[in-house]
Design a protein around this motif. Structure first.
Motif, mmCIF file in Angstrom:
data_model
loop_
_atom_site.group_PDB
_atom_site.id
_atom_site.type_symbol
_atom_site.label_atom_id
_atom_site.label_comp_id
_atom_site.label_asym_id
_atom_site.label_seq_id
_atom_site.Cartn_x
_atom_site.Cartn_y
_atom_site.Cartn_z
ATOM 1 N N THR A 83 0.737 -1.324 0.032
ATOM 2 C CA THR A 83 -0.105 0.047 0.083
ATOM 3 C C THR A 83 0.841 1.306 0.109
ATOM 4 O O THR A 83 0.436 2.225 -0.900
ATOM 5 N N GLU A 84 1.827 1.326 0.665
ATOM 6 C CA GLU A 84 2.754 2.403 0.936
ATOM 7 C C GLU A 84 3.440 2.738 -0.286
ATOM 8 O O GLU A 84 3.790 3.721 -0.674
ATOM 9 N N ILE A 85 3.975 1.679 -0.916
ATOM 10 C CA ILE A 85 4.873 1.665 -2.106
ATOM 11 C C ILE A 85 4.081 2.270 -3.257
ATOM 12 O O ILE A 85 4.209 3.105 -4.020
ATOM 13 N N SER A 86 2.618 1.871 -3.274
ATOM 14 C CA SER A 86 1.847 2.443 -4.277
ATOM 15 C C SER A 86 1.358 3.781 -4.065
ATOM 16 O O SER A 86 1.353 4.678 -4.963
ATOM 17 N N ARG A 87 1.333 4.139 -2.924
ATOM 18 C CA ARG A 87 1.220 5.493 -2.564
ATOM 19 C C ARG A 87 2.080 6.528 -2.801
ATOM 20 O O ARG A 87 2.226 7.513 -3.467
ATOM 21 N N ASN A 88 3.557 5.993 -2.560
ATOM 22 C CA ASN A 88 4.580 6.742 -2.851
ATOM 23 C C ASN A 88 4.743 6.982 -4.460
ATOM 24 O O ASN A 88 4.982 7.981 -5.116
ATOM 25 N N ASN A 89 4.360 5.842 -5.036
ATOM 26 C CA ASN A 89 4.517 5.886 -6.629
ATOM 27 C C ASN A 89 3.498 6.975 -7.143
ATOM 28 O O ASN A 89 3.905 7.587 -8.069
ATOM 29 N N SER A 90 2.192 7.060 -6.545
ATOM 30 C CA SER A 90 1.261 8.056 -6.812
ATOM 31 C C SER A 90 1.862 9.401 -6.663
ATOM 32 O O SER A 90 1.594 10.220 -7.452
ATOM 33 N N GLU A 91 2.306 9.391 -5.569
ATOM 34 C CA GLU A 91 2.896 10.951 -5.144
ATOM 35 C C GLU A 91 3.909 11.256 -5.962
ATOM 36 O O GLU A 91 4.021 12.563 -6.411
ATOM 37 N N LYS A 92 4.860 10.334 -6.413
ATOM 38 C CA LYS A 92 5.981 10.618 -7.300
ATOM 39 C C LYS A 92 5.431 11.179 -8.807
ATOM 40 O O LYS A 92 5.861 12.044 -9.466
ATOM 41 N N LEU A 93 4.350 10.119 -9.179
ATOM 42 C CA LEU A 93 3.675 10.735 -10.608
ATOM 43 C C LEU A 93 2.931 11.939 -10.458
ATOM 44 O O LEU A 93 2.905 12.737 -11.210
ATOM 45 N N LEU A 94 2.415 12.359 -9.038
ATOM 46 C CA LEU A 94 1.780 13.679 -8.995
ATOM 47 C C LEU A 94 2.853 14.584 -9.272
ATOM 48 O O LEU A 94 2.551 15.704 -9.587
ATOM 49 N N ILE A 95 4.066 14.654 -8.400
ATOM 50 C CA ILE A 95 5.027 15.684 -8.508
ATOM 51 C C ILE A 95 5.496 15.932 -9.735
ATOM 52 O O ILE A 95 5.797 16.917 -10.282
ATOM 53 N N GLN A 96 5.853 14.568 -10.508
ATOM 54 C CA GLN A 96 6.270 14.728 -11.930
ATOM 55 C C GLN A 96 5.248 15.566 -12.970
ATOM 56 O O GLN A 96 5.584 16.125 -13.864
ATOM 57 N N ALA A 97 4.015 15.227 -12.621
ATOM 58 C CA ALA A 97 3.058 15.871 -13.520
ATOM 59 C C ALA A 97 2.889 17.341 -13.276
ATOM 60 O O ALA A 97 2.635 18.021 -13.918
ATOM 61 N N ASN A 98 2.871 17.651 -12.019
ATOM 62 C CA ASN A 98 3.056 19.063 -11.619
ATOM 63 C C ASN A 98 4.459 19.858 -12.227
ATOM 64 O O ASN A 98 4.332 20.879 -12.550
ATOM 65 N N GLU A 99 5.498 19.131 -12.122
ATOM 66 C CA GLU A 99 6.742 19.561 -12.800
ATOM 67 C C GLU A 99 6.229 19.693 -14.153
ATOM 68 O O GLU A 99 6.759 20.660 -14.683
ATOM 69 N N GLN A 100 5.942 18.839 -14.780
ATOM 70 C CA GLN A 100 5.566 18.930 -16.247
ATOM 71 C C GLN A 100 4.747 20.096 -16.586
ATOM 72 O O GLN A 100 4.810 20.862 -17.359
ATOM 73 N N LEU A 101 3.735 20.251 -15.633
ATOM 74 C CA LEU A 101 2.809 21.286 -16.002
ATOM 75 C C LEU A 101 3.410 22.925 -15.671
ATOM 76 O O LEU A 101 3.042 23.610 -16.531
ATOM 77 N N LYS A 102 4.312 22.600 -14.815
ATOM 78 C CA LYS A 102 4.997 24.071 -14.683
ATOM 79 C C LYS A 102 5.969 24.412 -15.782
ATOM 80 O O LYS A 102 6.014 25.480 -16.162
#
Length: 348
Positions: free
Chosen positions: A158-177
Motif C-alpha cells: 500500500t505504501e509503495i503504491s502511495r509513494n508511486n502515486s505521489e511521485k507521479l503527481l509531483i512529476q505531473a506538476n513539474e511537467q505542468l510547470k
C-alpha cells in the motif's frame, strides 16, 4: 492486563507505520529490524523483482555480512522464488532438514532459516519481504509470525503504491510547470516567464551594483521563409536558432522566445562591450549555420543598463523601457541592411 504476542506485534507495527514524517526508508528499516528481532533471524530484505532479477532495495544485516542496497541476484537462486511461486508466505526453520535442501539458495549461500512473503503493488508482484539466517531457527515459526509478516507485506504494498502515486503527481506538476513557462516549439522560456524573471534579475543586478544587458533578435525575412518553404521549414529555423542561442550563452543568462520570430536574451552582470561581443558571435553562428535550401540571417538590438545607471530606474518601468530601447536599436539594424547588430547607446 495481559497483552498477547499478536497484540504486541500489531501495536509495534502501528507505531512504525504511523511515522510518515520520518520517511519510507526509515519506516522500512524499522520494520526490518523489528521482524529480525521477532523472528530471531540475522538478515532482513525488502527486494524488488523484475522478471527473473532480484534486487535488494533495503536491508538489515549483521556487521560481518556486507549486502549493499542495489545488489542483484538471479531470482531462481533465492528462496524468494518459492514465496513467489506459492503466492504467499513460506517459512523454513531448518533448510538442511527440509525438502528444499537442494535449492540453489541453500547450495550457494547455506542459508538454514528463511521466512518471506511476496509484496504486491496495485495487484502485481513488486518484490518480497524476507528474512533469513545462516543458522537454523531454534523454534518453530508460529501463526503470529505469519500474520505479522503478511501485515508488513500488505502495508509495504500500500505504501509503495502511495509513494508511486505521489511521485507521479509531483512529476505531473513539474511537467505542468514546465509547460506553463516554456515555448512548446523551441523549449525556450516563453514571454510570460521572461517578464517574471526579468524583474528578479533586475533586482539582483541593482543589489550587487552590476550592469545588465538585453538583446532582441529578429530573424530577417522570416515571412518569405514560411511562404517559400512552408511553415514546417520555418519551425525548423526557429528550433535551430534556439539551439544556437542555448549553446552560446551562459547558464546564468535568460533566453526566451519573445513572439513569432523574435527572441530575447538577458545577460546579467554584462556591460556594453560584452553584450556586443556575444551578439556578434551569435549573428555569425546563425549566418554560418548549415541551413537547408536557404540562407538565414538575423538582426539584433541591444540595450545595456550600466551599473551606475541602475539606481535611477524603478522596476515597474525598467522592463518596458529596456525593451523599447532594444527595439529601436533592432529597427535601426533592420533599416540599415539587416544581418547586423546595433546598440541603443550607439544610435545616431
Amino acid at each position: 492486563m495481559h497483552i498477547s504476542e499478536s497484540e504486541k506485534v500489531i501495536r509495534t507495527l502501528y507505531e512504525i507505520t504511523s511515522e510518515h514524517d520520518k520517511g519510507f526508508e526509515f519506516q522500512v528499516t524499522r520494520l526490518l529490524e523489528l521482524a529480525c528481532e521477532r523472528f530471531n533471524l540475522d538478515i532482513g530484505i525488502l527486494s524488488k523483482i523484475n522478471d527473473n532479477n532480484y534486487e535488494v532495495v533495503l536491508n538489515v544485516t549483521p556487521e560481518d555480512i556486507v549486502l549493499p542496497n542495489g545488489t542483484e541476484f538471479d531470482l531462481e537462486r533465492t528462496f524468494c522464488s518459492l514465496a513467489i511461486a506459492a503466492d504467499g508466505p513460506v517459512a523454513y526453520e531448518h533448510v538442511k532438514e527440509s525438502e528444499i535442501n537442494n535449492h540453489p539458495a541453500y547450495l550457494d549461500q547455506k542459508l538454514e532459516a528463511y521466512i518471506g512473503t511476496p509484496v504486491y503493488v496495485d495487484g502485481k508482484v513488486y518484490g518480497t519481504f524476507n528474512f533469513s539466517s545462516p543458522t537454523p531457527l531454534n523454534r518453530k515459526f508460529q501463526p503470529v509470525d505469519i500474520d505479522a509478516l503478511q501485515l508488513m507485506g500488505s502495508w509495504l504494498g500500500t505504501e509503495i503504491s502511495r509513494n508511486n502515486s505521489e511521485k507521479l503527481l509531483i512529476q505531473a506538476n513539474e511537467q505542468l510547470k514546465e509547460i506553463s513557462i516554456k515555448d512548446s516549439l523551441t523549449q525556450l522560456y516563453n514571454r510570460r516567464h521572461f517578464e517574471t524573471e526579468f524583474t528578479q534579475l533586475f533586482h539582483l543586478a541593482k543589489r550587487h551594483n552590476q550592469s545588465i544587458s538585453l538583446i532582441l533578435l529578429d530573424i530577417d525575412n522570416f515571412k518569405s521563409i514560411n511562404d517559400t518553404y512552408g511553415h514546417s521549414a520555418g519551425d525548423d529555423v526557429l528550433r535551430d536558432i534556439a539551439q544556437i542561442l542555448t549553446e552560446r550563452t551562459r547558464r546564468s543568462d535568460l533566453i526566451a522566445r519573445y513572439g513569432g520570430e523574435e527572441f530575447v536574451i538577458i545577460l546579467p552582470d554584462t556591460e556594453k562591450s560584452g553584450a556586443k561581443y556575444l551578439t556578434e558571435n551569435i549573428r555569425k553562428a546563425i549566418e554560418r549555420h548549415p541551413w537547408t535550401n536557404q540562407t538565414v540571417t538575423s538582426s539584433f538590438g541591444i540595450q545595456t543598463l550600466d551599473k551606475n545607471e541602475m539606481e535611477t530606474f524603478e522596476v515597474e518601468s525598467i522592463m518596458e523601457a529596456s525593451i523599447k530601447s532594444a527595439d529601436k536599436a533592432l529597427y535601426f539594424a533592420k533599416k540599415n541592411g539587416r544581418n547586423q547588430c546595433a546598440h541603443y547607446q550607439d544610435l545616431p
